[in-house]
Design a protein around this motif. Structure first.
Motif, PDB file in Angstrom:
ATOM      1  N   UNK A  92      13.294  -7.684  -0.922  1.00 62.43           N
ATOM      2  CA  UNK A  92      12.340  -8.135  -1.861  1.00 62.43           C
ATOM      3  C   UNK A  92      10.981  -8.725  -1.469  1.00 62.43           C
ATOM      4  N   UNK A  93      11.150  -9.688  -0.712  1.00 63.47           N
ATOM      5  CA  UNK A  93      10.016 -10.331  -0.039  1.00 63.47           C
ATOM      6  C   UNK A  93       9.166  -9.495   0.841  1.00 63.47           C
ATOM      7  N   UNK A  94       9.847  -8.592   1.444  1.00 66.93           N
ATOM      8  CA  UNK A  94       9.021  -7.473   2.334  1.00 66.93           C
ATOM      9  C   UNK A  94       8.174  -6.555   1.494  1.00 66.93           C
ATOM     10  N   UNK A  95       8.863  -5.954   0.379  1.00 64.74           N
ATOM     11  CA  UNK A  95       8.138  -5.174  -0.420  1.00 64.74           C
ATOM     12  C   UNK A  95       7.093  -5.827  -1.289  1.00 64.74           C
ATOM     13  N   UNK A  96       7.327  -6.831  -1.682  1.00 64.09           N
ATOM     14  CA  UNK A  96       6.425  -7.698  -2.445  1.00 64.09           C
ATOM     15  C   UNK A  96       5.045  -7.942  -1.569  1.00 64.09           C
ATOM     16  N   UNK A  97       5.423  -8.230  -0.555  1.00 69.10           N
ATOM     17  CA  UNK A  97       4.260  -8.848   0.441  1.00 69.10           C
ATOM     18  C   UNK A  97       3.441  -7.704   0.888  1.00 69.10           C
ATOM     19  N   UNK A  98       3.965  -6.373   1.022  1.00 65.78           N
ATOM     20  CA  UNK A  98       3.284  -5.211   1.564  1.00 65.78           C
ATOM     21  C   UNK A  98       2.492  -4.460   0.059  1.00 65.78           C
ATOM     22  N   UNK A  99       3.035  -4.460  -0.960  1.00 68.12           N
ATOM     23  CA  UNK A  99       2.523  -3.702  -2.130  1.00 68.12           C
ATOM     24  C   UNK A  99       1.426  -4.577  -2.692  1.00 68.12           C
ATOM     25  N   UNK A 100       1.625  -5.828  -2.530  1.00 68.58           N
ATOM     26  CA  UNK A 100       0.738  -6.940  -3.175  1.00 68.58           C
ATOM     27  C   UNK A 100      -0.543  -6.604  -2.350  1.00 68.58           C
ATOM     28  N   UNK A 101      -0.519  -6.499  -0.977  1.00 66.27           N
ATOM     29  CA  UNK A 101      -1.901  -6.393  -0.237  1.00 66.27           C
ATOM     30  C   UNK A 101      -2.358  -5.079  -0.592  1.00 66.27           C
ATOM     31  N   UNK A 200       9.325  -6.752 -10.537  1.00 61.25           N
ATOM     32  CA  UNK A 200       9.785  -5.209 -10.144  1.00 61.25           C
ATOM     33  C   UNK A 200      10.664  -5.070  -9.252  1.00 61.25           C
ATOM     34  N   UNK A 201      10.354  -5.654  -7.843  1.00 55.41           N
ATOM     35  CA  UNK A 201      11.311  -5.623  -6.962  1.00 55.41           C
ATOM     36  C   UNK A 201      12.451  -6.469  -6.861  1.00 55.41           C
ATOM     37  N   UNK A 202      12.369  -7.377  -7.680  1.00 58.54           N
ATOM     38  CA  UNK A 202      13.272  -8.402  -8.021  1.00 58.54           C
ATOM     39  C   UNK A 202      14.586  -7.557  -8.877  1.00 58.54           C
TER      40      UNK A 202
END
Length: 220
Positions: A92-101, A200-202
């Motif tokens: 979740x952390x990986x996807x949130x960081x990447x997609x937010x950027x 969403x990723x959560x």
């Protein structure tokens, strides 16, 4: 984070950002610029230091950023090696960081809003949206997206530690205003992007969690 919390935050964010862009961003930016000069060195140093650490974490190894490799490995080992369901947090952390950027950068290129520094140098009429020329990458705040996406999923997962976890990203977001790099709506919109990605990723682990709970509760 529940669906209700996400919808409430969205319902507040959309009209608030619209009002800020139309009426309040410019006078608020002018007030902060005039009244917070003494805080500029602190926020400049904080942002520079945080950026240096993040850039180091984004250094590529085997074609991928170190932070993505570390989070992906932690997820794989924890979820499939150690059979820890909580390891999904790394994903979740990986996807949130990447997609937010990625989303923040994409919106910058589409919206093309003038930065406050243009307002300070020479006042302009209107909202500054879809403006040609330099310094037109204000909306949304990329820095806010970077640092909140690193800490908000953790704050949601560990509510007891929510305040200390959000201190750094909160200061970075405030610093964007003090440094005259962004308007309040830029920062708020980025926070909404991160909240959306976190929500969403959560959901990735929610269906499985529900099935496992039902299985444990069943007398058979």
């Amino acid at each position: 984070m529940t669906l209700r919390q996400f919808l409430v935050f969205t319902a507040v964010t959309l009209p608030a950002c619209a009002l800020l862009i139309l009426f309040f961003d410019h006078p608020l930016a002018a007030f902060i610029h005039a009244s917070s000069a003494g805080a500029v060195p602190f926020f400049a140093a904080l942002t520079t230091g945080a950026d240096a650490v993040h850039e180091a974490l984004m250094s590529h190894v085997a074609g991928l950023p170190i932070i993505f490799l570390a989070l992906g490995l932690a997820f794989a080992v924890g979820r499939y090696g150690l059979k820890r369901r909580g390891a999904t947090l790394f994903l979740v952390l990986l996807l949130t960081h990447e997609f937010s950027m990625v989303l923040a950068r994409a919106l910058k290129g589409s919206v093309q809003r003038l930065r406050p520094e243009v307002q300070f140098a020479k006042a302009y009429v209107g909202t500054g949206l879809w403006s040609p020329g330099p310094h037109n990458d204000s909306f949304p705040s990329y820095h806010t997206a970077v640092y909140f996406s690193l800490f908000l999923p953790l704050a949601v997962a560990f509510p007891r530690w929510r305040v200390p976890l959000l201190v750094l990203p909160g200061l970075i977001g405030l610093g964007r205003l003090v440094l005259g790099a962004h308007y309040l709506s830029d920062v708020w919109a980025s926070l909404w992007l991160v909240v959306t990605c976190t929500f969403l990723f959560g959901l990735l682990d929610k269906p499985r969690e529900g099935l496992e709970t039902q299985h444990v509760a069943s007398p058979h």
